[in-house]
Every structure is written in C-alpha cells, then in structure tokens.
Write an enzyme that holds these catalytic residues in place. Structure first.
Site, PDB file in Angstrom:
ATOM      1  CB  CYS A  68     -69.805  50.517 -70.736  1.00 52.99           C
ATOM      2  SG  CYS A  68     -68.749  51.165 -72.072  1.00 52.99           S
ATOM      3  CD  GLU A  76     -74.578  54.981 -67.365  1.00 52.33           C
ATOM      4  OE1 GLU A  76     -73.369  55.187 -67.548  1.00 52.33           O
ATOM      5  OE2 GLU A  76     -75.152  53.917 -67.703  1.00 52.33           O
ATOM      6  CG  HIS A 125     -72.551  54.293 -70.954  1.00 52.77           C
ATOM      7  ND1 HIS A 125     -71.911  54.172 -69.742  1.00 52.77           N
ATOM      8  CD2 HIS A 125     -71.592  54.192 -71.904  1.00 52.77           C
ATOM      9  CE1 HIS A 125     -70.617  54.018 -69.949  1.00 52.77           C
ATOM     10  NE2 HIS A 125     -70.395  54.024 -71.260  1.00 52.77           N
TER      11      HIS A 125
END
EC number: 4.3.2.10
Length: 195
Positions: free
Chosen positions: A72, A179, A177
């Site tokens: 990001c 994750e 992102h």
C-alpha cells in the site's frame, strides 16, 4: 528472519502472522533480516519522516539483494515523491511519482482485480484478474518499466487504469493489502516468503 518495518502506524499483526516475521523499527534487526516488508497507511510525508532514520539501512538492504515487499503506502514510498506531500522525497528506488485519483470517487476502497502485465514470482499460482482488497487515494506513475500488475478503477462514469503491482530484481510492491485479501493475498505473501 523477515523484518516487518514498524513505523508506528497501522495493524501489522496480520502481515507478521502471514509471513512469520518480526515487527521491528530496530535498524540492526532490519539490517540482519533475510527479507524486509515495508507496510504503510497514512500520509506520505508523515510516514517518510518516521522512515528517514531507516532510509540508509533499507537502501543498503536493497543494494545487497535482499528481497523487499512494499504494501500500500509502502509501494508509494519506494517512488521519488507524492502529490500528497510536495517537496518531501520518497526513497527513490523507482523513478516516478505518486498522484491523486482524479474524476473518480476517492478513496478507492474495496475489492478489485489485478491484471498481470509481466511475470513476477509474487503472482505464481494466482490467476490473472484475481481480486485483492484496496484502500487508497493515490497511485504510482512509474517512469520506468517496472509495472507487473494494473487495476481498472471505475466510478462516477470515469475510469482510471493504474499500476497496482511493481517489481524489479529483488524489490516488489503492491498497492493493495494482501493481508486483507483472503486466499489470493495469503498466496502472494507465501510466494514472497519463499523467495
């Protein structure tokens, strides 16, 4: 050991959990790491100020061939600068600047597809056009051939096609992102871990 750089912002636990890394802002730990992850959320200039004491360690690690993954804002910090913080230089690993979305709803939040433009080990086993989770108002405009993934963002009758993944040698970065991106994101992080 994988060092997840802690700049005092954002939730790094999910990144650490997926990679089995250590969250740290200690330059010696970062220097001794086998791989480095540079996550980030927030204002470009404010985060660069926090990153400044680690600039040399990170650049040296890149020059030594250690794999680095920007996530990001971490992707944006790898460029020369950003419209968000004029006059505040980025790390300058990639030539180009970061610009704000124009003509579309800002921020770009939600699931969107990443279309692979070139082969990159991060995307091994991930389908072209796979969905990832985005939250950002700015995107990178590379001035060199480092784009490996692009995303089409349409809203308010307008469309912006932007660079969503870059790669050169041992430096990788994604605007989304991983994750927070379910199975595709976990696969991408696992691919980085296995480099």
């Amino acid at each position: 050991m994988i060092a997840v750089v802690d700049l005092g912002i954002g939730n790094l636990a999910n990144v650490r959990k997926a990679l089995g890394g250590v969250i740290t802002s200690d330059p010696y730990a970062i220097e001794g790491a086998e791989k480095i992850v540079l996550p980030g959320v927030g204002n470009f200039g404010a985060v660069m100020e926090k990153l400044e004491p680690l600039r040399g360690v990170i650049i040296d690690a890149i020059n030594d061939g250690k794999p680095l993954l920007g996530i990001c804002l971490g992707l944006q910090l790898l460029f020369e600068g950003s419209e968000e913080s004029p006059g505040k230089p980025g790390l300058g690993v990639f030539r180009g600047n970061v610009v704000r979305f124009q003509g579309v709803r800002v921020p770009h939040i939600g699931w969107n597809q990443v279309w692979q433009r070139k082969e990159c080990p991060l995307f091994e086993g991930i389908k072209d056009g796979a969905y990832f989770y985005f939250v950002h108002s700015y995107y990178a405009l590379p001035e060199e051939d480092v784009t490996v993934g692009v995303t089409d963002y349409e809203s308010k009758g307008a469309k912006v096609v932007f660079t969503s993944a870059v790669c050169r040698d041992n430096v990788y970065a994604v605007q989304f992102h991983p994750e927070k991106s379910g199975r595709n994101g976990l696969r991408l992080l696992e691919n980085f871990r296995r480099l």
